[in-house]
Write a protein that holds these residues in place. Structure first.
Motif, PDB file in Angstrom:
ATOM      1  N   GLN A   1       0.917  87.075 114.964  1.00 57.47           N
ATOM      2  CA  GLN A   1       2.104  86.281 114.660  1.00 57.47           C
ATOM      3  C   GLN A   1       1.751  84.806 114.484  1.00 57.47           C
ATOM      4  O   GLN A   1       2.297  84.121 113.605  1.00 57.47           O
ATOM      5  CB  GLN A   1       3.154  86.452 115.771  1.00 57.47           C
ATOM      6  CG  GLN A   1       3.658  87.876 115.939  1.00 57.47           C
ATOM      7  CD  GLN A   1       4.310  88.430 114.690  1.00 57.47           C
ATOM      8  OE1 GLN A   1       4.783  87.699 113.834  1.00 57.47           O
ATOM      9  NE2 GLN A   1       4.321  89.750 114.563  1.00 57.47           N
ATOM     10  N   GLN A   2       0.844  84.306 115.301  1.00 59.78           N
ATOM     11  CA  GLN A   2       0.407  82.915 115.149  1.00 59.78           C
ATOM     12  C   GLN A   2      -0.313  82.718 113.819  1.00 59.78           C
ATOM     13  O   GLN A   2      -0.080  81.733 113.109  1.00 59.78           O
ATOM     14  CB  GLN A   2      -0.514  82.531 116.304  1.00 59.78           C
ATOM     15  CG  GLN A   2      -1.012  81.087 116.241  1.00 59.78           C
ATOM     16  CD  GLN A   2      -1.976  80.764 117.377  1.00 59.78           C
ATOM     17  OE1 GLN A   2      -2.529  81.652 118.017  1.00 59.78           O
ATOM     18  NE2 GLN A   2      -2.170  79.482 117.639  1.00 59.78           N
ATOM     19  N   PHE A   3      -1.173  83.664 113.457  1.00 59.44           N
ATOM     20  CA  PHE A   3      -1.922  83.575 112.205  1.00 59.44           C
ATOM     21  C   PHE A   3      -0.998  83.650 111.000  1.00 59.44           C
ATOM     22  O   PHE A   3      -1.042  82.797 110.102  1.00 59.44           O
ATOM     23  CB  PHE A   3      -2.948  84.712 112.162  1.00 59.44           C
ATOM     24  CG  PHE A   3      -3.753  84.772 110.900  1.00 59.44           C
ATOM     25  CD1 PHE A   3      -4.666  83.782 110.583  1.00 59.44           C
ATOM     26  CD2 PHE A   3      -3.607  85.837 110.023  1.00 59.44           C
ATOM     27  CE1 PHE A   3      -5.415  83.832 109.412  1.00 59.44           C
ATOM     28  CE2 PHE A   3      -4.347  85.907 108.863  1.00 59.44           C
ATOM     29  CZ  PHE A   3      -5.254  84.906 108.558  1.00 59.44           C
ATOM     30  N   ILE A   4      -0.121  84.637 110.974  1.00 66.29           N
ATOM     31  CA  ILE A   4       0.766  84.829 109.838  1.00 66.29           C
ATOM     32  C   ILE A   4       1.795  83.713 109.740  1.00 66.29           C
ATOM     33  O   ILE A   4       2.325  83.440 108.658  1.00 66.29           O
ATOM     34  CB  ILE A   4       1.445  86.216 109.912  1.00 66.29           C
ATOM     35  CG1 ILE A   4       0.389  87.305 109.721  1.00 66.29           C
ATOM     36  CG2 ILE A   4       2.527  86.374 108.857  1.00 66.29           C
ATOM     37  CD1 ILE A   4       0.936  88.708 109.756  1.00 66.29           C
ATOM     38  N   GLY A   5       2.043  83.025 110.841  1.00 64.87           N
ATOM     39  CA  GLY A   5       2.966  81.887 110.787  1.00 64.87           C
ATOM     40  C   GLY A   5       2.555  80.848 109.756  1.00 64.87           C
ATOM     41  O   GLY A   5       3.405  80.136 109.201  1.00 64.87           O
ATOM     42  N   GLY A   6       1.269  80.755 109.471  1.00 64.63           N
ATOM     43  CA  GLY A   6       0.797  79.818 108.452  1.00 64.63           C
ATOM     44  C   GLY A   6       1.117  80.248 107.036  1.00 64.63           C
ATOM     45  O   GLY A   6       0.890  79.489 106.093  1.00 64.63           O
ATOM     46  N   PHE A   7       1.649  81.459 106.887  1.00 61.25           N
ATOM     47  CA  PHE A   7       1.980  82.003 105.576  1.00 61.25           C
ATOM     48  C   PHE A   7       3.478  82.341 105.501  1.00 61.25           C
ATOM     49  O   PHE A   7       3.906  83.091 104.649  1.00 61.25           O
ATOM     50  CB  PHE A   7       1.148  83.257 105.301  1.00 61.25           C
ATOM     51  CG  PHE A   7      -0.322  83.038 105.510  1.00 61.25           C
ATOM     52  CD1 PHE A   7      -1.139  82.704 104.443  1.00 61.25           C
ATOM     53  CD2 PHE A   7      -0.890  83.145 106.761  1.00 61.25           C
ATOM     54  CE1 PHE A   7      -2.498  82.492 104.629  1.00 61.25           C
ATOM     55  CE2 PHE A   7      -2.244  82.932 106.958  1.00 61.25           C
ATOM     56  CZ  PHE A   7      -3.052  82.595 105.893  1.00 61.25           C
ATOM     57  N   SER A   8       4.235  81.778 106.423  1.00 57.36           N
ATOM     58  CA  SER A   8       5.659  82.066 106.494  1.00 57.36           C
ATOM     59  C   SER A   8       6.419  81.274 105.444  1.00 57.36           C
ATOM     60  O   SER A   8       5.912  80.321 104.852  1.00 57.36           O
ATOM     61  CB  SER A   8       6.201  81.714 107.884  1.00 57.36           C
ATOM     62  OG  SER A   8       6.162  80.309 108.077  1.00 57.36           O
ATOM     63  N   GLU A   9       7.668  81.645 105.275  1.00 57.51           N
ATOM     64  CA  GLU A   9       8.548  80.945 104.347  1.00 57.51           C
ATOM     65  C   GLU A   9       8.649  79.463 104.709  1.00 57.51           C
ATOM     66  O   GLU A   9       8.624  78.590 103.840  1.00 57.51           O
ATOM     67  CB  GLU A   9       9.918  81.613 104.420  1.00 57.51           C
ATOM     68  CG  GLU A   9      10.905  81.203 103.366  1.00 57.51           C
ATOM     69  CD  GLU A   9      12.210  81.956 103.557  1.00 57.51           C
ATOM     70  OE1 GLU A   9      13.264  81.345 103.346  1.00 57.51           O
ATOM     71  OE2 GLU A   9      12.171  83.146 103.925  1.00 57.51           O
ATOM     72  N   GLN A  10       8.734  79.176 106.006  1.00 54.53           N
ATOM     73  CA  GLN A  10       8.838  77.789 106.452  1.00 54.53           C
ATOM     74  C   GLN A  10       7.557  77.009 106.168  1.00 54.53           C
ATOM     75  O   GLN A  10       7.578  75.921 105.585  1.00 54.53           O
ATOM     76  CB  GLN A  10       9.148  77.747 107.948  1.00 54.53           C
ATOM     77  CG  GLN A  10       9.280  76.342 108.528  1.00 54.53           C
ATOM     78  CD  GLN A  10      10.541  75.636 108.071  1.00 54.53           C
ATOM     79  OE1 GLN A  10      11.621  76.215 108.086  1.00 54.53           O
ATOM     80  NE2 GLN A  10      10.412  74.391 107.651  1.00 54.53           N
ATOM     81  N   SER A  11       6.414  77.578 106.550  1.00 51.88           N
ATOM     82  CA  SER A  11       5.141  76.865 106.405  1.00 51.88           C
ATOM     83  C   SER A  11       4.768  76.627 104.954  1.00 51.88           C
ATOM     84  O   SER A  11       4.360  75.520 104.571  1.00 51.88           O
ATOM     85  CB  SER A  11       4.025  77.646 107.113  1.00 51.88           C
ATOM     86  OG  SER A  11       4.257  77.726 108.497  1.00 51.88           O
ATOM     87  N   VAL A  12       4.889  77.665 104.133  1.00 50.10           N
ATOM     88  CA  VAL A  12       4.530  77.513 102.730  1.00 50.10           C
ATOM     89  C   VAL A  12       5.542  76.618 102.025  1.00 50.10           C
ATOM     90  O   VAL A  12       5.175  75.802 101.160  1.00 50.10           O
ATOM     91  CB  VAL A  12       4.420  78.892 102.039  1.00 50.10           C
ATOM     92  CG1 VAL A  12       4.015  78.732 100.580  1.00 50.10           C
ATOM     93  CG2 VAL A  12       3.406  79.764 102.769  1.00 50.10           C
ATOM     94  N   GLY A  13       6.817  76.728 102.393  1.00 56.34           N
ATOM     95  CA  GLY A  13       7.826  75.821 101.836  1.00 56.34           C
ATOM     96  C   GLY A  13       7.530  74.368 102.135  1.00 56.34           C
ATOM     97  O   GLY A  13       7.723  73.484 101.288  1.00 56.34           O
ATOM     98  N   ASP A  14       7.026  74.100 103.330  1.00 59.40           N
ATOM     99  CA  ASP A  14       6.648  72.725 103.688  1.00 59.40           C
ATOM    100  C   ASP A  14       5.525  72.212 102.783  1.00 59.40           C
ATOM    101  O   ASP A  14       5.518  71.041 102.383  1.00 59.40           O
ATOM    102  CB  ASP A  14       6.202  72.666 105.146  1.00 59.40           C
ATOM    103  CG  ASP A  14       7.355  72.794 106.131  1.00 59.40           C
ATOM    104  OD1 ASP A  14       8.525  72.638 105.708  1.00 59.40           O
ATOM    105  OD2 ASP A  14       7.081  73.047 107.320  1.00 59.40           O
ATOM    106  N   ALA A  15       4.576  73.081 102.491  1.00 61.39           N
ATOM    107  CA  ALA A  15       3.464  72.673 101.615  1.00 61.39           C
ATOM    108  C   ALA A  15       3.973  72.314 100.226  1.00 61.39           C
ATOM    109  O   ALA A  15       3.527  71.320  99.622  1.00 61.39           O
ATOM    110  CB  ALA A  15       2.421  73.787 101.547  1.00 61.39           C
ATOM    111  N   TRP A  16       4.896  73.104  99.683  1.00 61.68           N
ATOM    112  CA  TRP A  16       5.457  72.792  98.372  1.00 61.68           C
ATOM    113  C   TRP A  16       6.278  71.504  98.414  1.00 61.68           C
ATOM    114  O   TRP A  16       6.237  70.698  97.470  1.00 61.68           O
ATOM    115  CB  TRP A  16       6.323  73.946  97.876  1.00 61.68           C
ATOM    116  CG  TRP A  16       5.512  75.092  97.373  1.00 61.68           C
ATOM    117  CD1 TRP A  16       5.361  76.317  97.938  1.00 61.68           C
ATOM    118  CD2 TRP A  16       4.691  75.088  96.200  1.00 61.68           C
ATOM    119  NE1 TRP A  16       4.503  77.091  97.197  1.00 61.68           N
ATOM    120  CE2 TRP A  16       4.086  76.365  96.126  1.00 61.68           C
ATOM    121  CE3 TRP A  16       4.409  74.151  95.219  1.00 61.68           C
ATOM    122  CZ2 TRP A  16       3.219  76.714  95.093  1.00 61.68           C
ATOM    123  CZ3 TRP A  16       3.558  74.490  94.189  1.00 61.68           C
ATOM    124  CH2 TRP A  16       2.974  75.758  94.137  1.00 61.68           C
TER     125      TRP A  16
END
Length: 400
Positions: free
Chosen positions: A359-374
């Motif tokens: 869960q910690q690892f996949i959190g970096g690929f979540s809607e929130q995390s990837v949205g922040d990058a964009w």
């Protein structure tokens, strides 16, 4: 600020990706337009306020009569989309930035007077860029200018394509793919005997190297290890894979699935014991993985994973392979003996990877995390959403 998102045509998996992407940006205050050649009308895939434009594409046949000889079916589809896009002025009106999802659609916007973000995924950088001279030339023209940004799902893939296109470092961004954890909930796995069920999901391409996996299954069969393999996909190496299964009498051990739905793939993951990804670089075409979302989805369901150690896979999944629980194993790419050994080892100490670590690892690929990058990319280009200055709202709070 209005963003135009160009997607030539949907498949089930890129529809999900685009849905999560637009949802994330609209939650942050951007007005979005989507231009595509078709919609799939999947339940739950609507976003209030999203302006959608459908241009004639291959599915409608509207532009095919105007085309001359084209190198491939897929490139023809992109060119039809290009002609349809250019024929419609309305989607381009008052646009502040353009994102061309799946790089070939960026050829529509070579002269766009606003920032253009070109998202390069597997086919664009692996096949089209090397096989289609016209596309490569268009990408090289598009790369001129600081407001021309290229995004990639891994640094390894970014370095490869950036070298081909001579991109400046300032033009390159690494943005991971989204993982829809709601669609793939966690379920701890057990193995209590019987056949060990393996699965592998992906196009039947040389760089996916399913042939190495079949050879490993043959070796395990000959050693008396009871394994079953489900191969999901379609593509140019299918005849070779089918032939291998027949020649080595593996029909009782291997099942090829050509047309599984998204739900069917999910069900298969939950019925399996181990997910295997044998990808390497294709020595003939130079193609290779850019990310491999299938591994991420397998992890999300709680499956142990065995993966080759090549390129983007090593880059992205190394934190899981380094975990002390040993439920994510790397093997030497292209080595069926090493893969067979890794599969056999998984029987000795079978368990899911630690849920908290996954869960910690996949959190970096979540809607929130990837949205922040964009969001960071767009604001860095000066494309600010309405109400800029306030904290970006949580994606999970957005009305959908």
């Amino acid at each position: 600020m209005t963003l135009l998102h160009a997607v030539p045509a949907y498949s089930r998996i890129n529809e999900e990706y685009i849905y999560l992407h637009l949802k994330a940006l609209m939650a942050r205050g951007y007005d979005c337009r989507l231009i595509t050649s078709r919609l799939l009308n999947t339940p739950g895939r609507t976003l209030p306020g999203l302006e959608v434009h459908i241009v004639p594409g291959r599915e409608s046949g509207g532009w095919s009569r105007q085309l001359t000889r084209i190198e491939s079916k897929l490139l023809r589809q992109y060119r039809e989309f290009e002609m349809g896009t250019l024929a419609l002025a309305r989607p381009m009106r008052d646009v502040d930035a353009i994102q061309a999802q799946f790089g070939m659609s960026a050829t529509n916007f070579l002269r766009a007077p606003v920032p253009v973000i070109t998202s390069m995924h597997g086919y664009d950088g692996n096949v089209a860029l090397h096989s289609h001279r016209e596309f490569r030339s268009a990408m090289q023209r598009l790369s001129a200018g600081d407001d021309r940004i290229f995004t990639f799902p891994s640094q390894h893939f970014a370095d490869k394509v950036a070298n081909t296109l001579s991109l400046a470092q300032s033009q390159v961004r690494v943005v991971r793919n989204y993982v829809n954890q709601d669609f793939f909930p966690w379920h701890a796995r057990e193995f209590t005997g019987g056949p060990l069920r393996l699965c592998c999901i992906g196009r039947f391409e040389g760089f996916k190297d399913q042939i190495t996996l079949l050879e490993a299954v043959r070796q395990l069969r000959d050693q008396g290890v009871d394994v079953r393999l489900d191969l999901v996909g379609f593509g140019p190496t299918q005849d070779r894979l089918t032939s291998f299964v027949g020649i080595h009498s593996l029909a009782d051990r291997v099942t090829l699935h050509a047309n599984l739905s998204r739900e069917g793939i999910r069900d298969l993951l939950y019925q399996s014991h181990v997910y295997v990804q044998p990808s390497h670089v294709d020595p003939q075409s130079g193609a290779e993985e850019s990310f491999c979302i299938a591994i991420m989805e397998a992890l999300a369901t709680g499956l142990p994973v065995i993966s080759s150690d090549y390129g983007a896979l090593e880059e992205i999944y190394r934190p899981m392979a380094d975990a002390p629980d040993g439920a994510f194993r790397f093997f030497e790419a292209g080595n069926p003996e090493a893969l067979a050994h890794a599969i056999d080892d998984s029987l000795d100490d079978y368990h899911s990877p630690a849920e908290s670590r996954v869960q910690q690892f996949i959190g970096g690929f979540s809607e929130q995390s990837v949205g922040d990058a964009w969001y960071d990319i767009l604001t860095g280009l000066g494309v600010m959403p309405e109400g800029a200055g306030a904290a970006a709202p949580s994606v999970t709070d957005a009305a959908v």
